[in-house]
Write an enzyme that holds these catalytic residues in place. Structure first.
Site: not given
Length: 563
Positions: A41, A267, A277
């Protein structure tokens, strides 16, 4: 990650993801080539976790001689910007994972995604709901209690189509209505409890302008975008495992032939760094760091400015390999991979970071002598070079101790050391400030016969120190870094407590450093080993008339110490 399977008997074994993809292709699940994607994104900058996802997808596509796509997941106009698009493109090219001509934008599929939503409405699989965000949350249920059907769940197909088209036409304000899937409010998987597919957002989109005022949710847009592009394996981190049933439901209800398959991998978190973020944005916006490329941040911009190389990051990802479950990796492994890249490539030069002046009282005033230094023993890429020496020079302040402690092997009053590649010197006098007692300079004598190759070159002393000649020294600013956080434990709970969580010693600026003349020609981002100090890189944007160097890593390898 193995990209040379079957080329030799010693080739690494397949990881579990390679095996799954190979089995799918051998079973004829897809009639098209393997195709993976990275869907960022554009609302922030890439970080080290992004690099793991990028290189995982990119390398797997290469391993199967398939395609790798970069697709910008730009279906939320509130946070996205062309600034981030350009930064992601640049960072991926630097990382060495260039998608070539396969660059796509989710917003370009807006019409197709909208048509898919209408198809679900006509099938009775989606409805327009008027519940507020708070009411939706309350009706969703919990992990142990089922959700409650919306009072708007049984609207007719015709009414839903009309309302949805009115949403599209901008008839309603933000939050007035949403489009929801009709699945099962009693499902044990909360993601299947009539999830929201579309919401109203009256905001200008950085790419499509004001063409749309309704935008799809990620869980709805993602499988459709994958299908449009012909993705075979939609790889994502483990937290999306519970979203897979919704991914598959969307593709099944839309009757997509040979639908993409979502597959999850573990992950990877790194000790002592922040990869959220949201928190990175707080640090940047709050002025706690110097922008997205601050060398203390794990953004690719920050790592690059710090001096990390794309080769070291690729090596790091390869060392970790494909993991099934969430794991935490020590940051020192990344530093170890960098040292492996730099140790044979970075020229080794002498740099004095905290200078102490030395006057060689028996060296002729105004004279300069050129010494030949051979760096082969230092595993340096620089090789043999000439270094000037004259009457006045500088050594590290820490290399002198007026009252030496036991085991101190460098210079002290009456003591001797060898100047690296040069002469043995003896400290005869310590000159101090009369008022403060601060040591201003040392008066020393040198042994002219002790130069390498001279009559007394074999004379032994206990210590060797690096130095730079005063007249030819290159002035520089050097920035030393420590972890940004005081301690382990992840990011702060919110922006208000960053002052308590951040390490006040994470950045030390040394303003009066002196380097040997070779450093004068340093190009932006060029790498050096400063003798006994560590690895350093020249800043990408040096200040006018002043070189700025960042310490990348110290010389000591913490990862090796743990092995």
């Amino acid at each position: 990650m193995n990209t040379n399977r079957g080329t030799s008997a010693e080739a690494p074994a397949e990881n579990f993801m390679e095996r799954l993809i190979r089995e799918d292709m051998e079973a004829g699940t897809f009639s098209r080539e393997v195709c993976t994607r990275f869907p960022p994104e554009p609302n922030g900058y890439l970080h080290i976790g992004s690099a793991f996802a990028i290189l995982t997808n990119y390398t797997l596509a290469q391993a199967f001689k398939g395609r790798f796509h970069l697709r910008f997941d730009d279906t939320n106009p509130l946070k996205e910007d062309m600034e981030y698009v350009n930064a992601i493109l640049e960072d991926m090219e630097w990382l060495g994972a260039n998608p070539g001509g396969h660059i796509y934008y989710g917003s370009d599929y807006s019409g197709e995604i909208y048509n898919c939503a209408e198809k679900l409405i006509r099938k009775g699989k989606a409805f327009v709901c008027d519940l507020t965000a708070e009411e939706l949350t309350a009706a969703r249920g919990t992990l142990t209690a089922p959700g409650q059907d919306s009072p708007y769940r049984n609207r007719s197909v015709e009414e839903n189509l009309q309302l949805f088209r009115e949403m599209r036409a901008g008839r309603y304000p933000n939050g007035a209505k949403v489009l929801r899937a009709r699945i099962d409010m009693a499902s044990p998987n909360i993601n299947l409890r009539d999830p929201v597919l579309y919401r109203i957002i009256h905001a200008r989109h950085y790419r499509s302008g004001d063409d749309w005022c309704i935008y799809p949710m990620y869980d709805f847009a993602h499988p459709i975008q994958d299908a449009i592009e012909g993705i075979t394996h939609s790889l994502c981190s483990l937290e999306f495992r519970d979203h897979r049933p919704l991914y598959e439901w969307v593709l099944e209800e839309l009757e997509i032939p040979e639908p993409p398959m979502q597959r999850e991998f573990g992950r990877v978190n790194l000790t002592g760094v922040i990869t959220s973020k949201r928190y990175l944005r707080q640090l940047v916006a709050g002025g706690y760091v110097d922008g997205w490329d601050d060398p203390r941040l794990p953004t690719l911009r920050g790592l690059r400015r710090r001096g990390f190389t794309p080769e070291s990051i690729r090596r790091f990802v390869q060392e970790i390999g494909m993991v099934r479950n969430q794991s935490t990796v020590d940051f020192s492994l990344l530093e170890h991979c960098l040292r492996q890249d730099l140790k044979a490539a970075a020229p080794c030069i002498m740099a004095v970071l905290r200078p102490l002046k030395v006057v060689l009282t028996n060296f002729s005033e105004g004279a300069t002598e050129l010494l030949t230094l051979d760096n082969n023993s230092e595993n340096s890429a620089l090789g043999t070079r000439e270094v000037p020496i004259s009457r006045e020079l500088y050594i590290e302040r820490d290399d002198f101790m007026e009252e030496p402690s036991p085991g101190f092997r460098r210079l002290s009053p009456g003591g001797e050391v060898r100047l690296k590649g040069a002469y043995i010197i003896r400290c005869d006098e310590v000159i101090k400030d009369a008022g403060t007692g601060e040591i201003l300079e040392l008066h020393c004598t040198y042994d002219p016969d002790s130069r390498s190759g001279g009559p007394a070159s074999g004379r032994k002393v206990k210590g060797t120190v690096h130095w730079v000649a005063a007249a030819q020294a290159v002035a520089a600013e050097v920035r030393l870094y420590e972890p940004l956080l005081k301690e382990e434990g992840g990011p702060a709970k919110g922006g208000d407590d960053w002052n308590e969580r951040l390490n006040p010693s994470s950045l030390t600026v040394l303003e009066h450093c002196l380097l040997e003349p070779y450093a004068q020609a340093a190009l932006p981002e060029s790498k050096f080993q400063f003798m006994r100090q560590g690895y350093f890189t020249a800043d990408k944007e040096p200040e006018a008339g002043l070189l700025v160097f960042h310490r990348i890593v110290p010389l000591k390898d913490g990862w090796k110490a743990r092995k």
